[in-house]
Design a protein around this motif. Structure first.
Motif, PDB file in Angstrom:
ATOM      1  N   ILE A  50      19.982   3.074 -12.014  1.00 12.57           N
ATOM      2  CA  ILE A  50      19.843   1.815 -12.747  1.00 12.57           C
ATOM      3  C   ILE A  50      18.451   1.265 -12.494  1.00 12.57           C
ATOM      4  N   THR A  51      17.671   1.083 -13.553  1.00 12.48           N
ATOM      5  CA  THR A  51      16.344   0.484 -13.418  1.00 12.48           C
ATOM      6  C   THR A  51      16.471  -1.020 -13.551  1.00 12.48           C
ATOM      7  N   GLU A  52      16.019  -1.742 -12.535  1.00 12.40           N
ATOM      8  CA  GLU A  52      16.124  -3.197 -12.503  1.00 12.40           C
ATOM      9  C   GLU A  52      14.723  -3.795 -12.579  1.00 12.40           C
ATOM     10  N   PRO A  53      14.334  -4.352 -13.739  1.00 14.82           N
ATOM     11  CA  PRO A  53      12.977  -4.887 -13.898  1.00 14.82           C
ATOM     12  C   PRO A  53      12.590  -5.927 -12.854  1.00 14.82           C
ATOM     13  N   ALA A  54      13.552  -6.736 -12.387  1.00 12.91           N
ATOM     14  CA  ALA A  54      13.234  -7.808 -11.440  1.00 12.91           C
ATOM     15  C   ALA A  54      12.908  -7.286 -10.048  1.00 12.91           C
ATOM     16  N   LEU A  55      13.065  -5.973  -9.817  1.00  7.33           N
ATOM     17  CA  LEU A  55      12.686  -5.391  -8.528  1.00  7.33           C
ATOM     18  C   LEU A  55      11.256  -4.873  -8.525  1.00  7.33           C
ATOM     19  N   ALA A  56      10.493  -5.125  -9.593  1.00  5.68           N
ATOM     20  CA  ALA A  56       9.072  -4.795  -9.589  1.00  5.68           C
ATOM     21  C   ALA A  56       8.369  -5.576  -8.486  1.00  5.68           C
ATOM     22  N   GLU A  57       7.277  -5.010  -7.990  1.00  6.37           N
ATOM     23  CA  GLU A  57       6.553  -5.657  -6.898  1.00  6.37           C
ATOM     24  C   GLU A  57       5.961  -6.993  -7.351  1.00  6.37           C
ATOM     25  N   MET A  58       5.680  -7.855  -6.384  1.00  3.86           N
ATOM     26  CA  MET A  58       5.040  -9.141  -6.643  1.00  3.86           C
ATOM     27  C   MET A  58       3.703  -8.922  -7.353  1.00  3.86           C
ATOM     28  N   ALA A  59       3.473  -9.655  -8.423  1.00  6.23           N
ATOM     29  CA  ALA A  59       2.222  -9.541  -9.173  1.00  6.23           C
ATOM     30  C   ALA A  59       1.085 -10.160  -8.372  1.00  6.23           C
ATOM     31  N   LEU A  60       0.015  -9.398  -8.178  1.00  2.00           N
ATOM     32  CA  LEU A  60      -1.071  -9.820  -7.296  1.00  2.00           C
ATOM     33  C   LEU A  60      -2.330 -10.264  -8.036  1.00  2.00           C
ATOM     34  N   GLY A  61      -2.239 -10.458  -9.330  1.00  2.00           N
ATOM     35  CA  GLY A  61      -3.351 -11.050 -10.073  1.00  2.00           C
ATOM     36  C   GLY A  61      -4.659 -10.298  -9.908  1.00  2.00           C
ATOM     37  N   GLU A  62      -5.703 -11.019  -9.507  1.00  2.00           N
ATOM     38  CA  GLU A  62      -7.049 -10.441  -9.384  1.00  2.00           C
ATOM     39  C   GLU A  62      -7.166  -9.405  -8.266  1.00  2.00           C
ATOM     40  N   TRP A  63      -6.183  -9.350  -7.382  1.00  2.00           N
ATOM     41  CA  TRP A  63      -6.231  -8.372  -6.296  1.00  2.00           C
ATOM     42  C   TRP A  63      -5.724  -6.994  -6.722  1.00  2.00           C
ATOM     43  N   GLU A  64      -5.078  -6.913  -7.861  1.00  2.00           N
ATOM     44  CA  GLU A  64      -4.432  -5.661  -8.267  1.00  2.00           C
ATOM     45  C   GLU A  64      -5.429  -4.510  -8.340  1.00  2.00           C
ATOM     46  N   GLY A  65      -5.030  -3.375  -7.750  1.00  2.00           N
ATOM     47  CA  GLY A  65      -5.824  -2.166  -7.827  1.00  2.00           C
ATOM     48  C   GLY A  65      -7.045  -2.146  -6.929  1.00  2.00           C
ATOM     49  N   ARG A  66      -7.206  -3.141  -6.059  1.00  2.00           N
ATOM     50  CA  ARG A  66      -8.361  -3.189  -5.163  1.00  2.00           C
ATOM     51  C   ARG A  66      -7.934  -2.887  -3.734  1.00  2.00           C
ATOM     52  N   THR A  67      -8.859  -2.344  -2.953  1.00  2.00           N
ATOM     53  CA  THR A  67      -8.582  -2.147  -1.540  1.00  2.00           C
ATOM     54  C   THR A  67      -8.665  -3.492  -0.821  1.00  2.00           C
ATOM     55  N   HIS A  68      -8.145  -3.534   0.374  1.00  2.00           N
ATOM     56  CA  HIS A  68      -8.213  -4.755   1.176  1.00  2.00           C
ATOM     57  C   HIS A  68      -9.673  -5.142   1.427  1.00  2.00           C
ATOM     58  N   ALA A  69     -10.500  -4.141   1.703  1.00  2.00           N
ATOM     59  CA  ALA A  69     -11.916  -4.419   1.973  1.00  2.00           C
ATOM     60  C   ALA A  69     -12.615  -4.973   0.725  1.00  2.00           C
ATOM     61  N   GLN A  70     -12.288  -4.454  -0.452  1.00  2.00           N
ATOM     62  CA  GLN A  70     -12.895  -4.946  -1.687  1.00  2.00           C
ATOM     63  C   GLN A  70     -12.512  -6.401  -1.957  1.00  2.00           C
ATOM     64  N   GLY A 114      -3.969   6.168  -2.266  1.00  2.00           N
ATOM     65  CA  GLY A 114      -3.906   5.646  -0.904  1.00  2.00           C
ATOM     66  C   GLY A 114      -3.639   4.156  -0.844  1.00  2.00           C
ATOM     67  N   ARG A 115      -3.977   3.556   0.286  1.00  2.00           N
ATOM     68  CA  ARG A 115      -3.638   2.152   0.534  1.00  2.00           C
ATOM     69  C   ARG A 115      -4.539   1.233  -0.275  1.00  2.00           C
ATOM     70  N   MET A 116      -3.913   0.319  -0.970  1.00  2.00           N
ATOM     71  CA  MET A 116      -4.622  -0.724  -1.706  1.00  2.00           C
ATOM     72  C   MET A 116      -3.610  -1.798  -2.080  1.00  2.00           C
ATOM     73  N   LEU A 117      -4.093  -2.859  -2.673  1.00  2.00           N
ATOM     74  CA  LEU A 117      -3.226  -3.944  -3.138  1.00  2.00           C
ATOM     75  C   LEU A 117      -2.826  -3.627  -4.581  1.00  2.00           C
ATOM     76  N   ARG A 118      -1.656  -3.043  -4.774  1.00  2.00           N
ATOM     77  CA  ARG A 118      -1.256  -2.590  -6.101  1.00  2.00           C
ATOM     78  C   ARG A 118      -0.513  -3.656  -6.895  1.00  2.00           C
ATOM     79  N   GLY A 119       0.446  -4.294  -6.269  1.00  2.00           N
ATOM     80  CA  GLY A 119       1.276  -5.215  -7.025  1.00  2.00           C
ATOM     81  C   GLY A 119       1.986  -4.477  -8.142  1.00  2.00           C
ATOM     82  N   THR A 120       1.771  -4.901  -9.386  1.00  2.00           N
ATOM     83  CA  THR A 120       2.424  -4.264 -10.528  1.00  2.00           C
ATOM     84  C   THR A 120       1.598  -3.130 -11.129  1.00  2.00           C
ATOM     85  N   THR A 121       0.434  -2.806 -10.541  1.00  2.00           N
ATOM     86  CA  THR A 121      -0.346  -1.661 -10.998  1.00  2.00           C
ATOM     87  C   THR A 121       0.491  -0.398 -10.804  1.00  2.00           C
TER      88      THR A 121
END
Length: 210
Positions: free
Chosen positions: A83-103, A22-29
């Motif tokens: 064509i897989t383009e590595p530079a189209l990966a999502e923005m890296a979100l650091g410590e937020w990765e894999g956490r919900t907005h509330a967390q 579901g919805r969370m801050l994934r980034g590159t997760t």
């Protein structure tokens, strides 16, 4: 087409569908699509078919599985190059990765850096994550490469929310403070048309967020 005899490249951007979890801050997760996410992607691409056939010459995708898995399936199903383009990966979100907005909000003890990021991303970055300037530069380089040597006249680009914003930013050229202006739902599509003509080159947005 606004310019007679223009050489046109069309890019249809599609945000991935709902991922597992579901919805969370994934980034590159790297979470795969849920079954609902697959359904969303199938419906969205079917809506862009022409007489039941895909209009695209090739599919370009983020390397993350919530984009790549659908792109590979779609390409195989419709006999299109992927064509897989590595530079189209999502923005890296650091410590937020894999956490919900509330967390994330709870961990910040009253400081809402998420809200600050959306309000003006040029001034705020996720802790330990990618800066907007760096992210915009890498997506911008890919945008220029796709225009310089597109693998076909009509491309399907399977990507992410922030990546879609960054690609639209290349066309709209709004300041970085407004570079995250579009909060698009899962499997939303956008169309960009790039025309090379006697007066130079022009990029036009046909629609955002269908």
């Amino acid at each position: 087409m606004r310019f007679p005899d223009a050489d046109v490249t069309t890019l249809d951007l599609i945000r991935h569908g709902e991922p597992v979890g579901g919805r969370m801050l994934r980034g590159t997760t790297d979470h795969p699509l849920s079954e609902r996410g697959w359904q969303q992607m199938r419906r969205a691409t079917e809506a862009l078919m022409v007489n039941g056939e895909p209009p695209w010459d090739a599919v370009v995708t983020s390397p993350l599985s919530r984009c790549r898995d659908f792109a590979l399936w779609f390409g195989e199903h419709h006999d299109l190059p992927v064509i897989t383009e590595p530079a189209l990966a999502e923005m890296a979100l650091g410590e937020w990765e894999g956490r919900t907005h509330a967390q994330v909000r709870a961990a910040e003890e009253g400081e809402d850096r998420q809200a600050a990021l959306w309000a003006d991303p040029s001034l705020t970055s996720p802790p330990g994550g990618e800066t907007l300037a760096a992210f915009d530069a890498r997506v911008g380089d890919t945008w220029q490469a796709l225009l310089a040597a597109p693998p076909g006249k009509h491309l399907l680009v399977v990507c992410h929310l922030f990546v879609t914003n960054a690609l639209l930013h290349q066309v709209l050229e709004q300041p970085l403070s407004r570079a995250l202006a579009f909060d698009l739902p899962y499997a939303a599509t956008c169309r960009i048309r790039h025309e090379r003509h006697a007066l130079g080159e022009t990029s036009l947005v046909e629609w955002i967020g269908r």
